[in-house]
Design a protein around this motif. Structure first.
Motif, PDB file in Angstrom:
ATOM      1  N   ALA A 220       0.841  -1.196   0.000  1.00 40.66           N
ATOM      2  CA  ALA A 220       0.000   0.000   0.000  1.00 40.66           C
ATOM      3  C   ALA A 220       0.879   1.249   0.000  1.00 40.66           C
ATOM      4  O   ALA A 220       2.020   1.234   0.474  1.00 40.66           O
ATOM      5  N   ILE A 221       0.340   2.328  -0.538  1.00 40.00           N
ATOM      6  CA  ILE A 221       1.055   3.602  -0.539  1.00 40.00           C
ATOM      7  C   ILE A 221       0.922   4.246   0.835  1.00 40.00           C
ATOM      8  O   ILE A 221      -0.185   4.464   1.325  1.00 40.00           O
ATOM      9  N   ALA A 222       2.045   4.546   1.454  1.00 40.76           N
ATOM     10  CA  ALA A 222       2.023   5.180   2.771  1.00 40.76           C
ATOM     11  C   ALA A 222       1.471   6.601   2.655  1.00 40.76           C
ATOM     12  O   ALA A 222       1.796   7.324   1.709  1.00 40.76           O
ATOM     13  N   THR A 223       0.645   6.994   3.608  1.00 38.15           N
ATOM     14  CA  THR A 223      -0.010   8.305   3.529  1.00 38.15           C
ATOM     15  C   THR A 223       0.721   9.383   4.306  1.00 38.15           C
ATOM     16  O   THR A 223       0.455  10.564   4.110  1.00 38.15           O
ATOM     17  N   GLY A 224       1.641   9.004   5.204  1.00 39.08           N
ATOM     18  CA  GLY A 224       2.352  10.016   5.974  1.00 39.08           C
ATOM     19  C   GLY A 224       1.377  10.889   6.730  1.00 39.08           C
ATOM     20  O   GLY A 224       0.404  10.418   7.319  1.00 39.08           O
ATOM     21  N   SER A 225       1.599  12.193   6.687  1.00 37.54           N
ATOM     22  CA  SER A 225       0.686  13.128   7.348  1.00 37.54           C
ATOM     23  C   SER A 225      -0.585  13.335   6.539  1.00 37.54           C
ATOM     24  O   SER A 225      -1.611  13.747   7.082  1.00 37.54           O
ATOM     25  N   LEU A 329       2.415   9.925  -6.803  1.00 37.59           N
ATOM     26  CA  LEU A 329       3.628  10.489  -7.381  1.00 37.59           C
ATOM     27  C   LEU A 329       4.720  10.749  -6.354  1.00 37.59           C
ATOM     28  O   LEU A 329       5.851  11.084  -6.720  1.00 37.59           O
ATOM     29  N   GLY A 330       4.407  10.604  -5.071  1.00 37.65           N
ATOM     30  CA  GLY A 330       5.417  10.820  -4.040  1.00 37.65           C
ATOM     31  C   GLY A 330       5.563  12.255  -3.593  1.00 37.65           C
ATOM     32  O   GLY A 330       6.536  12.606  -2.919  1.00 37.65           O
ATOM     33  N   LEU A 331       4.577  13.105  -3.923  1.00 39.17           N
ATOM     34  CA  LEU A 331       4.674  14.521  -3.603  1.00 39.17           C
ATOM     35  C   LEU A 331       4.388  14.833  -2.143  1.00 39.17           C
ATOM     36  O   LEU A 331       4.918  15.799  -1.585  1.00 39.17           O
ATOM     37  N   LEU A 351      10.943  24.141  -1.277  1.00 37.73           N
ATOM     38  CA  LEU A 351      10.710  22.730  -0.993  1.00 37.73           C
ATOM     39  C   LEU A 351       9.359  22.294  -1.563  1.00 37.73           C
ATOM     40  O   LEU A 351       8.374  23.036  -1.503  1.00 37.73           O
ATOM     41  N   ILE A 352       9.323  21.081  -2.097  1.00 36.15           N
ATOM     42  CA  ILE A 352       8.093  20.547  -2.684  1.00 36.15           C
ATOM     43  C   ILE A 352       6.935  20.620  -1.693  1.00 36.15           C
ATOM     44  O   ILE A 352       5.825  21.029  -2.031  1.00 36.15           O
ATOM     45  N   ASP A 353       7.168  20.230  -0.431  1.00 34.48           N
ATOM     46  CA  ASP A 353       6.037  20.135   0.497  1.00 34.48           C
ATOM     47  C   ASP A 353       5.548  21.487   1.008  1.00 34.48           C
ATOM     48  O   ASP A 353       4.596  21.547   1.789  1.00 34.48           O
ATOM     49  N   THR A 354       6.161  22.575   0.564  1.00 38.50           N
ATOM     50  CA  THR A 354       5.639  23.907   0.901  1.00 38.50           C
ATOM     51  C   THR A 354       4.777  24.468  -0.221  1.00 38.50           C
ATOM     52  O   THR A 354       4.199  25.544  -0.060  1.00 38.50           O
ATOM     53  N   GLU A 355       4.682  23.751  -1.328  1.00 38.57           N
ATOM     54  CA  GLU A 355       3.924  24.236  -2.485  1.00 38.57           C
ATOM     55  C   GLU A 355       2.496  23.698  -2.485  1.00 38.57           C
ATOM     56  O   GLU A 355       2.201  22.655  -1.892  1.00 38.57           O
ATOM     57  N   ASN A 356       1.613  24.398  -3.173  1.00 35.54           N
ATOM     58  CA  ASN A 356       0.260  23.912  -3.414  1.00 35.54           C
ATOM     59  C   ASN A 356       0.262  22.949  -4.599  1.00 35.54           C
ATOM     60  O   ASN A 356       1.212  22.906  -5.393  1.00 35.54           O
ATOM     61  N   THR A 357      -0.823  22.204  -4.758  1.00 34.91           N
ATOM     62  CA  THR A 357      -0.892  21.244  -5.860  1.00 34.91           C
ATOM     63  C   THR A 357      -0.857  21.917  -7.225  1.00 34.91           C
ATOM     64  O   THR A 357      -0.406  21.308  -8.192  1.00 34.91           O
ATOM     65  N   SER A 384      12.948   8.948  -0.622  1.00 33.43           N
ATOM     66  CA  SER A 384      13.923   7.870  -0.455  1.00 33.43           C
ATOM     67  C   SER A 384      13.246   6.576  -0.045  1.00 33.43           C
ATOM     68  O   SER A 384      13.806   5.494  -0.217  1.00 33.43           O
ATOM     69  N   ASN A 385      12.022   6.668   0.499  1.00 27.77           N
ATOM     70  CA  ASN A 385      11.282   5.493   0.946  1.00 27.77           C
ATOM     71  C   ASN A 385      10.233   5.138  -0.110  1.00 27.77           C
ATOM     72  O   ASN A 385       9.265   5.872  -0.299  1.00 27.77           O
ATOM     73  N   PRO A 386      10.395   3.992  -0.800  1.00 30.00           N
ATOM     74  CA  PRO A 386       9.455   3.640  -1.872  1.00 30.00           C
ATOM     75  C   PRO A 386       8.033   3.371  -1.389  1.00 30.00           C
ATOM     76  O   PRO A 386       7.115   3.270  -2.202  1.00 30.00           O
ATOM     77  N   ALA A 387       7.834   3.241  -0.071  1.00 27.92           N
ATOM     78  CA  ALA A 387       6.470   3.054   0.434  1.00 27.92           C
ATOM     79  C   ALA A 387       5.614   4.294   0.213  1.00 27.92           C
ATOM     80  O   ALA A 387       4.386   4.220   0.290  1.00 27.92           O
ATOM     81  N   HIS A 388       6.237   5.427  -0.096  1.00 27.69           N
ATOM     82  CA  HIS A 388       5.499   6.687  -0.207  1.00 27.69           C
ATOM     83  C   HIS A 388       5.138   7.059  -1.645  1.00 27.69           C
ATOM     84  O   HIS A 388       4.841   8.217  -1.924  1.00 27.69           O
ATOM     85  N   TYR A 389       5.196   6.098  -2.562  1.00 25.72           N
ATOM     86  CA  TYR A 389       4.722   6.358  -3.920  1.00 25.72           C
ATOM     87  C   TYR A 389       4.282   5.047  -4.554  1.00 25.72           C
ATOM     88  O   TYR A 389       4.513   3.960  -4.015  1.00 25.72           O
ATOM     89  N   ASN A 390       3.644   5.133  -5.693  1.00 30.33           N
ATOM     90  CA  ASN A 390       3.151   3.977  -6.432  1.00 30.33           C
ATOM     91  C   ASN A 390       4.340   3.328  -7.141  1.00 30.33           C
ATOM     92  O   ASN A 390       4.831   3.839  -8.153  1.00 30.33           O
ATOM     93  N   GLN A 391       4.798   2.196  -6.631  1.00 36.72           N
ATOM     94  CA  GLN A 391       6.011   1.582  -7.158  1.00 36.72           C
ATOM     95  C   GLN A 391       5.805   0.979  -8.546  1.00 36.72           C
ATOM     96  O   GLN A 391       6.726   0.963  -9.366  1.00 36.72           O
TER      97      GLN A 391
END
Length: 433
Positions: A220-225, A329-331, A351-357, A384-391
């Motif tokens: 499964a794709i990890a959702t993080g926050s 996409l791992g964004l 940084l990517i995570d400070t941007e809007n979609t 760096s962790n492949p769990a956070h995107y669609n492999q």
């Protein structure tokens, strides 16, 4: 051997097939399929006739083909057997264990929309959103001059692709829900072995197409926050007949701005507003997230409605597609600097995570001049962790222009334009394994 067409009009697309596979033209079958209508002319065994929907044409019998219109259709290509199926014409099955005989045929398809004249943008693409089986390439020309192509970079042995995708499911008890094995004499004749294995394989099923009754063998794709600002513009569409319609404003062109996060129960919650629909909260239940991120169309609830929706064609679907694509996409939660910076409205060091979609997809008024992020910059390029995107999507996106998950076009879209006036012929190459 190849087929060719002897010319076309400005509102017609000549289609040629070039066979580089190890199979004779007589063993390759072509079908224009789907629920729509197709118009065109095919020269079959020396006789001109109208191109017909859901009809099998052996490649060896085709000497020319001209397409006049085909909206939302598919060009099916199969090895060793036709794909016509009286019980479900135009929709051959590909799932493991299917009772449909076409599931034991090795086949793949190209997706095409071709409008006559200038009714809209026409194009063709390769798709592995549901599975991968046969490698293709497509080139387009105008008046004999090449104008574009989609293919592989680099061309990769089919056995290596099969093995690479199957590797993603290793250790999973339900791997055979993704690896479709040949089990009839004719299907063995066209199968491909996995590297280091004697398994005879017809296709690899994508995580988005795994039967819902089976445990998905892909991680499964990890959702993080789950945190992101979902900002964009919805172009407006008609309600789908399968869904109870929402208020009319939900189907009208508008901008939207939502914030996504996971609540304490693990539900994915999007809170914000559309410029016409006003304030709203969308919720995807925690038990629907893993499947929904792969399928692209999870059921969701609206705080202002008692309905559970999916594929509503509304502004809310646009919000969800931006959200779901970001996880694939791992964004989400990426701390990598935007590789496009510095550019127009993306300052150096952003940084990517400070941007809007809308910055991620280069879709908003501030970002329309920036290039979209490429597959090489996404997926493993962000995490760096492949769990956070669609492999599965990551693997294919590094080597082919085929669509690899439902919202591939949120990044650089592998879509070959064939609008009249921009292209008048295409060559579909069936590549060697």
């Amino acid at each position: 051997m190849s087929t060719s067409s002897g010319g076309s009009t400005p509102a017609a697309l000549a289609i040629s097939f070039q066979n580089q596979s190890s199979f004779a033209d007589s063993d390759i079958h072509i079908m224009f399929g789907g629920t729509g209508s197709v118009t065109g002319t095919i020269t079959l065994n020396g006789t001109n006739q109208a191109l017909a929907i859901n009809t099998d044409y052996p490649l060896s019998q085709i000497s020319s083909l001209v397409l006049n219109s085909f909206v939302g259709g598919k060009i099916f290509i199969s090895y060793g057997a036709a794909l016509t199926n009286a019980s479900n014409p135009g929709f051959p099955d590909f799932q493991p264990g299917s009772a449909d005989p076409t599931a034991q045929v090795r086949w793949d398809k190209l997706e095409i929309t071709y409008f006559a004249a200038s009714m809209g943008s026409s194009g063709i693409n390769m798709s592995a959103v549901d599975f991968f089986s046969i490698p293709f390439a497509v080139s387009a020309s105008l008046n004999g001059t090449p104008v574009g192509s989609i293919g592989w970079h680099p061309q990769t042995a089919t056995s290596a692709v099969y093995s690479g995708l199957a590797q993603l499911t290793q250790g999973q008890t339900s791997q055979l829900s993704a690896v479709v094995l040949a089990n009839t004499p004719t299907s063995f004749d066209v199968s491909i072995p996995l590297n280091g294995s004697n398994q005879a394989v017809l296709r690899i099923i994508s995580p988005s197409s795994i039967n819902q009754a089976v445990s998905n063998p892909y991680p499964a794709i990890a959702t993080g926050s789950g945190s992101m600002n979902v900002v964009g513009t919805y172009g407006g569409l008609n309600p789908l007949p399968t869904n109870p319609p929402l208020p009319q404003t939900a189907y009208q062109n508008q901008t939207y701005n939502f914030q996504s996060s996971l609540d304490s129960n693990g539900n994915l919650v999007l809170t914000g507003s559309g410029s016409l629909v006003g304030n709203q909260t969308l919720t995807i239940a925690a038990n629907q997230i893993a499947k929904g991120l792969f399928s692209g169309d999870p059921p969701y609830s609206l705080a202002s409605s008692t309905k559970t929706l999916t594929n509503s064609n509304s502004v809310y679907d646009a919000v969800l597609s931006d959200t779901i694509a970001a996880f694939n996409l791992g964004l989400v939660d990426s701390t990598v600097v935007d590789p496009r910076a510095p550019a127009n409205n993306i300052p150096a060091g952003t940084l990517i995570d400070t941007e809007n979609t809308d910055a991620w997809y280069s879709r908003g008024p501030l970002y329309g001049l920036n290039p979209q992020l490429t597959p090489e910059q996404l997926f493993r390029g962000l995490q760096s962790n492949p769990a956070h995107y669609n492999q599965y999507a990551d693997f294919l996106s590094q080597i082919t222009d085929a669509y690899s998950f439902p919202y591939t076009d949120k990044s650089a879209a592998p879509f070959l334009q064939v609008t009249p006036g921009q292209a008048d012929s295409i060559t579909i190459t069936i590549l060697a394994d």
